[in-house]
Motif scaffolding. Structure first.
Motif, mmCIF file in Angstrom:
data_model
loop_
_atom_site.group_PDB
_atom_site.id
_atom_site.type_symbol
_atom_site.label_atom_id
_atom_site.label_comp_id
_atom_site.label_asym_id
_atom_site.label_seq_id
_atom_site.Cartn_x
_atom_site.Cartn_y
_atom_site.Cartn_z
ATOM 1 N N THR A 168 6.120 7.675 -9.212
ATOM 2 C CA THR A 168 6.143 6.944 -7.948
ATOM 3 C C THR A 168 5.495 5.568 -8.137
ATOM 4 O OG1 THR A 168 3.988 7.760 -7.195
ATOM 5 C CG2 THR A 168 5.921 9.092 -6.648
ATOM 6 N N VAL A 169 5.694 4.715 -7.156
ATOM 7 C CA VAL A 169 5.072 3.393 -7.161
ATOM 8 C C VAL A 169 4.393 3.154 -5.824
ATOM 9 C CG1 VAL A 169 6.601 2.314 -8.847
ATOM 10 C CG2 VAL A 169 7.251 2.335 -6.432
ATOM 11 N N LYS A 170 3.373 2.305 -5.859
ATOM 12 C CA LYS A 170 2.702 1.845 -4.648
ATOM 13 C C LYS A 170 2.782 0.329 -4.592
ATOM 14 C CE LYS A 170 -0.460 5.590 -3.544
ATOM 15 N NZ LYS A 170 -1.765 5.876 -2.918
ATOM 16 N N MET A 171 2.414 -0.217 -3.453
ATOM 17 C CA MET A 171 2.407 -1.657 -3.262
ATOM 18 C C MET A 171 0.973 -2.140 -3.117
ATOM 19 S SD MET A 171 4.505 -4.243 -3.055
ATOM 20 C CE MET A 171 6.085 -3.532 -2.558
ATOM 21 N N ARG A 172 0.683 -3.294 -3.723
ATOM 22 C CA ARG A 172 -0.624 -3.931 -3.550
ATOM 23 C C ARG A 172 -0.436 -5.246 -2.799
ATOM 24 N NH1 ARG A 172 -5.730 -3.502 -5.277
ATOM 25 N NH2 ARG A 172 -5.171 -1.800 -6.700
ATOM 26 N N ALA A 173 -1.182 -5.411 -1.715
ATOM 27 C CA ALA A 173 -1.196 -6.670 -0.969
ATOM 28 C C ALA A 173 -2.452 -7.443 -1.358
ATOM 29 C CB ALA A 173 -1.183 -6.415 0.533
ATOM 30 N N THR A 174 -2.279 -8.725 -1.640
ATOM 31 C CA THR A 174 -3.396 -9.573 -2.052
ATOM 32 C C THR A 174 -3.403 -10.851 -1.239
ATOM 33 O OG1 THR A 174 -3.262 -8.751 -4.337
ATOM 34 C CG2 THR A 174 -4.454 -10.807 -3.990
ATOM 35 N N THR A 175 -4.569 -11.250 -0.775
ATOM 36 C CA THR A 175 -4.703 -12.549 -0.138
ATOM 37 C C THR A 175 -5.616 -13.419 -0.992
ATOM 38 O OG1 THR A 175 -5.317 -13.766 1.874
ATOM 39 C CG2 THR A 175 -6.668 -11.851 1.327
ATOM 40 N N ARG A 176 -5.251 -14.666 -1.112
ATOM 41 C CA ARG A 176 -6.092 -15.652 -1.805
ATOM 42 C C ARG A 176 -6.521 -16.703 -0.798
ATOM 43 N NH1 ARG A 176 -7.488 -18.215 -6.694
ATOM 44 N NH2 ARG A 176 -7.476 -20.506 -6.601
ATOM 45 N N GLU A 194 -5.638 -4.639 -1.598
ATOM 46 C CA GLU A 194 -5.669 -3.187 -1.360
ATOM 47 C C GLU A 194 -4.285 -2.618 -1.626
ATOM 48 O OE1 GLU A 194 -7.932 -1.021 -0.826
ATOM 49 O OE2 GLU A 194 -9.668 -2.326 -0.431
ATOM 50 N N ARG A 195 -4.250 -1.326 -1.987
ATOM 51 C CA ARG A 195 -2.982 -0.643 -2.243
ATOM 52 C C ARG A 195 -2.493 0.087 -1.001
ATOM 53 N NH1 ARG A 195 -1.732 2.118 -7.769
ATOM 54 N NH2 ARG A 195 -2.767 3.937 -6.899
ATOM 55 N N SER A 196 -1.202 0.252 -0.945
ATOM 56 C CA SER A 196 -0.581 0.956 0.189
ATOM 57 C C SER A 196 -0.856 2.443 0.115
ATOM 58 C CB SER A 196 0.932 0.716 0.185
ATOM 59 O OG SER A 196 1.515 1.284 -0.986
ATOM 60 N N LYS A 197 -0.857 3.065 1.258
ATOM 61 C CA LYS A 197 -0.878 4.526 1.305
ATOM 62 C C LYS A 197 0.531 5.077 1.082
ATOM 63 C CE LYS A 197 -4.983 5.312 4.157
ATOM 64 N NZ LYS A 197 -5.520 5.926 5.385
ATOM 65 N N LYS A 198 1.523 4.310 1.503
ATOM 66 C CA LYS A 198 2.899 4.752 1.344
ATOM 67 C C LYS A 198 3.368 4.506 -0.090
ATOM 68 C CE LYS A 198 4.417 4.408 6.121
ATOM 69 N NZ LYS A 198 5.477 3.948 7.042
ATOM 70 N N THR A 199 4.270 5.357 -0.555
ATOM 71 C CA THR A 199 4.790 5.261 -1.913
ATOM 72 C C THR A 199 6.316 5.262 -1.894
ATOM 73 O OG1 THR A 199 4.826 7.658 -2.226
ATOM 74 C CG2 THR A 199 2.783 6.509 -2.817
ATOM 75 N N SER A 200 6.876 4.944 -3.051
ATOM 76 C CA SER A 200 8.317 5.053 -3.254
ATOM 77 C C SER A 200 8.525 5.655 -4.642
ATOM 78 C CB SER A 200 8.996 3.684 -3.155
ATOM 79 O OG SER A 200 10.406 3.824 -3.258
ATOM 80 N N VAL A 201 9.765 5.929 -4.980
ATOM 81 C CA VAL A 201 10.050 6.597 -6.257
ATOM 82 C C VAL A 201 10.760 5.650 -7.223
ATOM 83 C CG1 VAL A 201 10.176 8.863 -5.186
ATOM 84 C CG2 VAL A 201 12.253 7.474 -5.392
ATOM 85 N N MET A 202 10.757 6.066 -8.490
ATOM 86 C CA MET A 202 11.509 5.345 -9.509
ATOM 87 C C MET A 202 12.724 6.180 -9.890
ATOM 88 S SD MET A 202 9.189 3.054 -11.893
ATOM 89 C CE MET A 202 7.697 3.792 -12.511
ATOM 90 N N GLU A 212 14.423 -1.016 3.039
ATOM 91 C CA GLU A 212 13.985 0.161 3.803
ATOM 92 C C GLU A 212 12.828 0.888 3.115
ATOM 93 O OE1 GLU A 212 17.912 -1.128 4.875
ATOM 94 O OE2 GLU A 212 17.142 -0.473 2.925
ATOM 95 N N LYS A 213 12.751 0.772 1.785
ATOM 96 C CA LYS A 213 11.670 1.401 1.031
ATOM 97 C C LYS A 213 10.489 0.454 0.829
ATOM 98 C CE LYS A 213 13.305 5.511 -0.011
ATOM 99 N NZ LYS A 213 12.609 6.762 0.410
#
Length: 244
Positions: A168-176, A194-202, A212-213
């Motif tokens: 699976t993969v997660k998303m990281r949001a970054t602010t500078r 911070e990383r997302s709680k939601k995930t997606s697949v490979m 949508e993902k």
């Protein structure tokens, strides 16, 4: 004698009020990067890059609500933790000199698709090799502000859990956020993420890159980032006013 004492007290009070006034800062760029990063996945395939570019150009990959939410939180909440005041946005965006300003490393028509600007903000590059922009835009507002602030957010995919076909993969949001004084010298520059709680697949080793993902993951990551960002900003920037 009494009048002299009162006069001295009045002068002292005015002097103290003058020193207690907060410095003024102009926010000069505010945007989101639409190119989702994938370096942390350890995958450098042309296929994945094509998927990222297709996502960027998909009208359903709409980061505008997320950028608007972050902008609202920044100006209405996070700014209250800063040890300085922000100039009203209209004084920046409607400034004829700002509107006419042409930054170095300005975006080509192709690169412009990478970035989503908030309102009438310009894309102004800062950071490594960006001193020309930092100095120029700081001097542009030197008569109104004690410094200029650059703000942006971006998103990047990271490995979640599992291996092979179950990865699976997660998303990281970054602010500078980067602050420069009126001479264009850096006061601070920092990134929080911070990383997302939601995930997606490979699938076949490639993340599913449909809007949508990916959008829900971006939203989840940004929500996590904004959770205690006020406290983090206050801690990092509390001594920055002394450097302006």
């Amino acid at each position: 004698m009494k009048k002299i004492k009162l006069l001295c007290f009045a002068i002292l009070l005015v002097s103290q009020l003058g020193f207690s006034q907060k410095k003024k800062i102009a926010v000069v760029t505010f945007y989101a990067n639409k190119m989702v990063g994938f370096d942390e996945l350890g995958i450098g395939s042309e296929l994945l890059l094509k998927e990222v570019l297709n996502l960027r150009d998909d009208p359903n990959f709409n980061l505008t609500p997320l950028l608007e939410q972050y902008h609202s939180n920044f100006f209405n909440t996070y700014s209250k933790e800063l040890p300085f005041d922000l100039l009203p946005e209209n004084e920046v965006l409607d400034n004829p000199s700002y509107q006419a300003f042409e930054p170095k490393f300005d975006l080509s028509k192709f690169q412009a698709r990478d970035y989503l600007m908030y309102n009438k903000y310009k894309y102004i590059y800062e950071g490594l090799g960006g001193q020309a922009n930092e100095v120029a835009v700081a001097k542009l507002f030197a008569d109104k502000a004690d410094g200029v602030l650059f703000v942006n957010i971006d998103f990047a995919l990271e490995k979640g859990f599992g291996i092979g076909g179950t990865a699976t993969v997660k998303m990281r949001a970054t602010t500078r956020m980067a602050l420069y004084n009126k001479s264009g010298a850096k006061v601070f520059a920092f990134s929080e993420s911070e990383r997302s709680k939601k995930t997606s697949v490979m699938v076949g080793g490639i993340p599913v890159m449909s809007p949508e993902k990916i959008l829900p993951m971006c939203e989840s990551a940004l929500t996590e980032l904004m959770g205690d960002l006020s406290k983090r900003i206050a801690k990092i920037t509390k001594k920055s006013e002394m450097k302006l």
